[in-house]
Design an enzyme around this catalytic site. Sequence first.
Site, short mmCIF file in Angstrom:
data_model
loop_
_atom_site.label_atom_id
_atom_site.label_comp_id
_atom_site.label_asym_id
_atom_site.label_seq_id
_atom_site.Cartn_x
_atom_site.Cartn_y
_atom_site.Cartn_z
N HIS A 95 0.87 -1.31 -0.13
CA HIS A 95 0.22 -0.10 -0.01
C HIS A 95 0.96 1.19 0.07
O HIS A 95 0.58 2.36 0.76
CB HIS A 95 -1.04 0.04 1.20
N ASN A 168 -10.32 -2.94 2.42
CA ASN A 168 -9.95 -2.98 0.83
C ASN A 168 -11.18 -2.82 0.10
O ASN A 168 -12.19 -2.60 0.77
CB ASN A 168 -9.28 -4.30 0.47
FE1 HDD Z 1 -2.43 -4.65 5.64
C1 HDD Z 1 -0.94 -1.71 5.31
C2 HDD Z 1 -5.51 -3.47 4.31
C3 HDD Z 1 -4.00 -7.92 5.95
C4 HDD Z 1 0.41 -5.80 7.47
N1 HDD Z 1 -3.20 -2.92 4.82
C5 HDD Z 1 -2.34 -1.76 4.97
C6 HDD Z 1 -3.00 -0.71 4.41
C7 HDD Z 1 -4.37 -1.32 3.95
C8 HDD Z 1 -4.24 -2.51 4.48
C9 HDD Z 1 -5.63 -0.28 3.38
C10 HDD Z 1 -2.51 0.73 4.03
C11 HDD Z 1 -3.08 1.82 4.87
C12 HDD Z 1 -2.58 3.16 4.54
O1 HDD Z 1 -3.39 3.48 3.70
O2 HDD Z 1 -1.64 3.50 5.42
N2 HDD Z 1 -4.29 -5.47 5.01
C13 HDD Z 1 -5.40 -4.80 4.67
C14 HDD Z 1 -6.53 -5.76 4.66
C15 HDD Z 1 -6.03 -7.05 5.02
C16 HDD Z 1 -4.65 -6.73 5.37
C17 HDD Z 1 -7.91 -5.16 4.14
C18 HDD Z 1 -6.77 -8.15 5.23
C19 HDD Z 1 -8.07 -8.19 5.46
N3 HDD Z 1 -2.05 -6.71 6.37
C20 HDD Z 1 -2.76 -7.91 6.27
C21 HDD Z 1 -2.07 -8.62 7.22
C22 HDD Z 1 -0.81 -7.93 7.59
C23 HDD Z 1 -0.94 -6.72 7.16
C24 HDD Z 1 -2.27 -10.00 7.43
C25 HDD Z 1 0.29 -8.81 8.55
C26 HDD Z 1 0.39 -9.64 9.25
N4 HDD Z 1 -0.71 -3.84 6.20
C27 HDD Z 1 0.12 -4.57 6.84
C28 HDD Z 1 1.54 -3.65 6.95
C29 HDD Z 1 1.10 -2.36 6.48
C30 HDD Z 1 -0.07 -2.61 5.76
C31 HDD Z 1 2.98 -4.16 6.60
C32 HDD Z 1 1.96 -1.65 5.38
C33 HDD Z 1 2.22 -0.16 5.81
C34 HDD Z 1 1.32 -0.18 7.25
O3 HDD Z 1 0.64 -1.33 7.38
O4 HDD Z 1 1.27 0.77 7.89
O5 HDD Z 1 1.77 -3.55 8.42
#
Ligand code: HDD
Length: 707
Positions: A95, A168
């Site tokens: 993202h 999402n």
């Molecule tokens: Fe995630 C970012 C949505 C599963 C780990 N995620 C991130 C963002 C969105 C989502 C919209 C961007 C937020 C922004 O605009 O800053 N992610 C989802 C959805 C998931 C999902 C809808 C499942 C239903 N994500 C998910 C899992 C993990 C992560 C299972 C880890 C175990 N997601 C992250 C992250 C991020 C992230 C690596 C990257 C940057 C941040 O968090 O701040 O931690």
Amino acid sequence: MAASRKPGKSLPPAKAAATTARPQAGRESRGNADELHQLAGGAHPVLTTNQGIPVSDNQNSLRATPRGPTLLEDFVLREKITHFDHERIPERIVHARGSAAHGYFELTRSLSKYTTANLFNEVGTRTPVFTRFSTVAGGAGSVDTPRDVRGFAVKFYTQQGNFDLVGNNIPVFFIQDAMKFPDLVHAVKMEPDRGFPQAGSAHDTFWDFISLTPESMHMIMWAMSDRAIPRSLRMIEGFGIHSFRLLDAKGRSTFVKFHWRPKLGLQSTVWDEALKLQAADNDFHRRDLFEAIQAGAFPEWDLAVQLFTQEQADAFPFDHLDATKLIPEELVPLTVIGRMVLDRWPDNFFAETEQVAFCPANIVPGIDFSNDPLLQGRLFSYLDTQLSRLGGPNFHQIPINAPKCPFANQQRDGHMQMQQPKGRVNYEPSSLDPDSARGTPSGFRSFAEPADDESKGRIRYDTFADHYSQARQFFRSQTAIEQSHMASALVFELSKVETLHVREAIVGHLRNIDDDLAQRVANGLGLAKLPPAQKSAAAVLDLPPSPALQIIGRMKPTLEGRAVGILIDDGSDATVVAALRKAIEGAGATVKLIAPKVGGATLSDRRKQPADGQLAGTPSVLFDAVALVLSDAAGKRLAGEAAAVDFVRDAFGHLKAIAATAGAQAVLSAAGIAKDAGIVDAGDAKAFVKAAMTRQWAREPKLRTLA
Ligand code: HDD
């Protein structure tokens, strides 16, 4: 630097520009200083260093002699360069590319029966929000329009603290357990040896992982659908995906799923259009959101909920704790409880859109998590990644992340501490400070979930075993045209996969979803024979189709929020242009005038009409419909101009309505366009608006081979 003049000889003085003035007298004022300097005065404040020291010269470094080496002593230069060297922070691992806006959420229906969360209690309550949309796979500088899932993250600044709904635009996810997330992300991002492809899933490592992860099949159906190539961020849905709990004052729980519904309806591009948009405008979605907000056409979504009890959940033919499943609306209807309006673009992209930190663990009293194992893993990941992305434990103090209600505790110190707590007490329990923060009975409480008596272990529960029934339901719920888009998307993606056994394995999964789909993809790939179906751990059910899952079938004809391009040139009929503009704007769309030269064209009324875009740089992919208002002479001239022919050929290929004057027929003929229901006389503005309210789906099978 090489110097050709003798040391000490000054350069000839340059002429002063109107906006510049001579800086302080002294050594700094030599040479062409007048040309370079802008001085404080009027509304312009004095430029200083970060220590507040006024700067006399922001253009020239301090040198030992006018043409000699630069001095280390130059703290103005060193501070400026050092800050610049550290201006980038690590981008989000997923993202990374996003666009965001401020706005508010207004409650229109109370959920006080179910929850103590005060943002959901009193009708009319407005809660400020910051909402960030994103692509998943590409880097921060990648394009807006690849085939990808879109992030839809909303931070509600409630009076009980921040509630982040980090969702999402697709209601299910690729995997059931957070344990697999790093593998999924490694597989979809650029391949580690070659560093490509950027922002795309059409490559071997992604499909290899997917072929070995049958639980991803439902999400794959969505990702291959037109949902993954949206026309505008204003036209996507959003989903909280997981089941959450609402808790009332007695701690009683009701399950909830959150849905965002765009006021402008859902709309997608066609695949060839999405590809060409990547070249025409990297920032297509960001610009669209920015322009809409600047124009006061504020994007708006309804927030709807699906509420259900444990007993209802127990009767579903799937496990609602499995994030690869959705609850069809036909099973649990949606209730609209409020609306979100985005009405303000951030002042500064970095300070707000880049530094905002969303976290699914940010939750307020009256809401709680469910035991969805994907959600449970997410609760840890976000804060952890943000500690390094934003440089330490105090990023919650950055204005975009700080709660808008009072907050206080005994946490202290750390990198970038911006607060200056007073007094001796930084611990609890304490008796020395009557003002120190303490807990409250109305604070956050978890649902008292009865523990089951099974033993701990790394176990995937049996109810998580069915990977194909909802994938089948999704595919079979689509209109025929949407089904062929999905089949074609699969053929496109798998055609980029070099490894034959991966292609075959995916087709083997498709066989469990729909044999006809599998056959079409196999044909599209030129497979000699249909590979065997993959083993399925559970019986695949024929769930009833859910028309609510369609896009095209549910699209309401509208031009609201869309954009129309009118191609003009010298001699274009001014009354036709004016009538088209009136009708298009009356239908809620914006108009852009395109001409061979951006300076514009002299219309039939001899008025010089400036253009909004130059033809060669403003292709028709940027619009939802186009009109060609050309004189006979201009039509003849532009029939030999590739940019004009491509303009209309692409509009036709992307199933858009085209209005044309008699003079413009020459361009249509050069593009080989035969008349159909979507091609109307430019003099009939009403007919054009009607045709432009939808894409010309009937045209598509005549134009391209769909799988
Ligand atoms: Fe995630 C970012 C949505 C599963 C780990 N995620 C991130 C963002 C969105 C989502 C919209 C961007 C937020 C922004 O605009 O800053 N992610 C989802 C959805 C998931 C999902 C809808 C499942 C239903 N994500 C998910 C899992 C993990 C992560 C299972 C880890 C175990 N997601 C992250 C992250 C991020 C992230 C690596 C990257 C940057 C941040 O968090 O701040 O931690």
